[in-house]
Design a protein around this motif. Structure first.
Motif, PDB file in Angstrom:
ATOM      1  N   PRO A   1      39.959  39.279  42.568  1.00 15.46           N
ATOM      2  CA  PRO A   1      40.077  39.326  41.105  1.00 15.46           C
ATOM      3  C   PRO A   1      38.798  38.935  40.362  1.00 15.46           C
TER       4      PRO A   1
ATOM      5  N   THR B   1      57.776  45.658  37.019  1.00 14.00           N
ATOM      6  CA  THR B   1      56.762  44.794  36.417  1.00 14.00           C
ATOM      7  C   THR B   1      55.836  45.648  35.579  1.00 14.00           C
TER       8      THR B   1
ATOM      9  N   ASP C   1      44.795  42.384  41.870  1.00 13.15           N
ATOM     10  CA  ASP C   1      44.336  43.126  43.036  1.00 13.15           C
ATOM     11  C   ASP C   1      45.388  44.098  43.550  1.00 13.15           C
ATOM     12  N   GLU C   2      46.660  43.825  43.269  1.00 11.96           N
ATOM     13  CA  GLU C   2      47.726  44.730  43.710  1.00 11.96           C
ATOM     14  C   GLU C   2      47.695  46.055  42.941  1.00 11.96           C
TER      15      GLU C   2
ATOM     16  N   SER D   1      38.476  42.754  39.918  1.00  6.64           N
ATOM     17  CA  SER D   1      39.620  43.633  39.672  1.00  6.64           C
ATOM     18  C   SER D   1      40.339  43.279  38.369  1.00  6.64           C
ATOM     19  N   ARG D   2      40.082  42.111  37.820  1.00  2.00           N
ATOM     20  CA  ARG D   2      40.675  41.751  36.518  1.00  2.00           C
ATOM     21  C   ARG D   2      40.124  42.597  35.376  1.00  2.00           C
TER      22      ARG D   2
ATOM     23  N   LYS E   1      49.271  38.420  36.671  1.00  4.56           N
ATOM     24  CA  LYS E   1      49.824  37.794  37.867  1.00  4.56           C
ATOM     25  C   LYS E   1      49.107  38.195  39.155  1.00  4.56           C
ATOM     26  N   ASN E   2      48.840  39.493  39.323  1.00  2.77           N
ATOM     27  CA  ASN E   2      48.298  39.979  40.600  1.00  2.77           C
ATOM     28  C   ASN E   2      47.431  41.209  40.371  1.00  2.77           C
TER      29      ASN E   2
ATOM     30  N   ARG F   1      45.151  48.169  44.848  1.00  2.00           N
ATOM     31  CA  ARG F   1      45.716  48.490  46.165  1.00  2.00           C
ATOM     32  C   ARG F   1      46.820  49.549  46.047  1.00  2.00           C
TER      33      ARG F   1
ATOM     34  N   MET G   1      51.324  42.499  35.424  1.00  2.00           N
ATOM     35  CA  MET G   1      50.700  42.602  36.742  1.00  2.00           C
ATOM     36  C   MET G   1      49.216  42.242  36.661  1.00  2.00           C
TER      37      MET G   1
END
Length: 166
Positions: free
Chosen positions: A127, A88, A99-100, A60-61, A96-97, A103, A93
């Motif tokens: 990720p 953010t 995969d969010e 996902s990165r 930091k996250n 989603r 993002m």
């Protein structure tokens, strides 16, 4: 001749799909994932029945967005207290996250009803390429939609892990 009328338990069996998000466009990927989570790819689809499959997304990165969304996109959440809005940017993002991001996009493409949270529970986003023990459940990869030639249900299907990708 069978006396069973209607859909059998085999028709509702859930299959695990693997998606590699490397260099894929976020919106088109999220749309396709949402269709599989809802079960629209099955001939027994019914909007009021949860008959979708599991989806495992790796890398996902490495997701891409079109246009200037990487500079303009903001992810907002609110703590429900006065002044509790947190924004953010997309670039933060991704660090930091990541995969969010997927989603959140898939959640926006699912119908806004009581089945939404249950469908999102069947989405697993990682990720990097490593997916852990969930790799043993995967039956289909979205490259061609078929089972691999060397598929063995007793061994985890972790795929070919790239040497420099962690």
């Amino acid at each position: 001749m069978s006396q069973a009328i209607g859909n059998t338990a085999l028709a509702y069996a859930r299959v695990w799909h693997h998606v590699d998000a490397s260099d894929r466009i976020l919106g088109k990927l999220a749309e396709r994932i949402a269709l599989v989570l809802m079960g629209k790819h099955k001939p027994i689809y019914d909007p009021s029945v949860d008959c979708g499959d599991y989806v495992v997304v790796t890398n996902s990165r490495n997701i891409k967005v079109t246009g200037r969304k990487d500079q303009q996109l903001l992810f907002r959440k609110h703590s429900m207290f006065p002044g509790g809005l947190k924004e953010t940017p997309y670039k933060d993002m991704m660090v930091k996250n990541p995969d969010e991001i997927i989603r959140h996009a898939v959640s926006g493409m699912l119908p806004k009803n009581k089945l939404r949270d249950r469908r999102l529970e069947r989405l697993y986003v990682f990720p990097s390429y490593r997916m852990g023990i969930l790799g043993g459940n995967i039956l289909r990869s979205w490259d061609d939609g078929t089972l691999p030639s060397d598929w063995d249900p007793k061994t985890p299907l972790l795929g070919k892990i790239p040497p420099n990708n962690t």
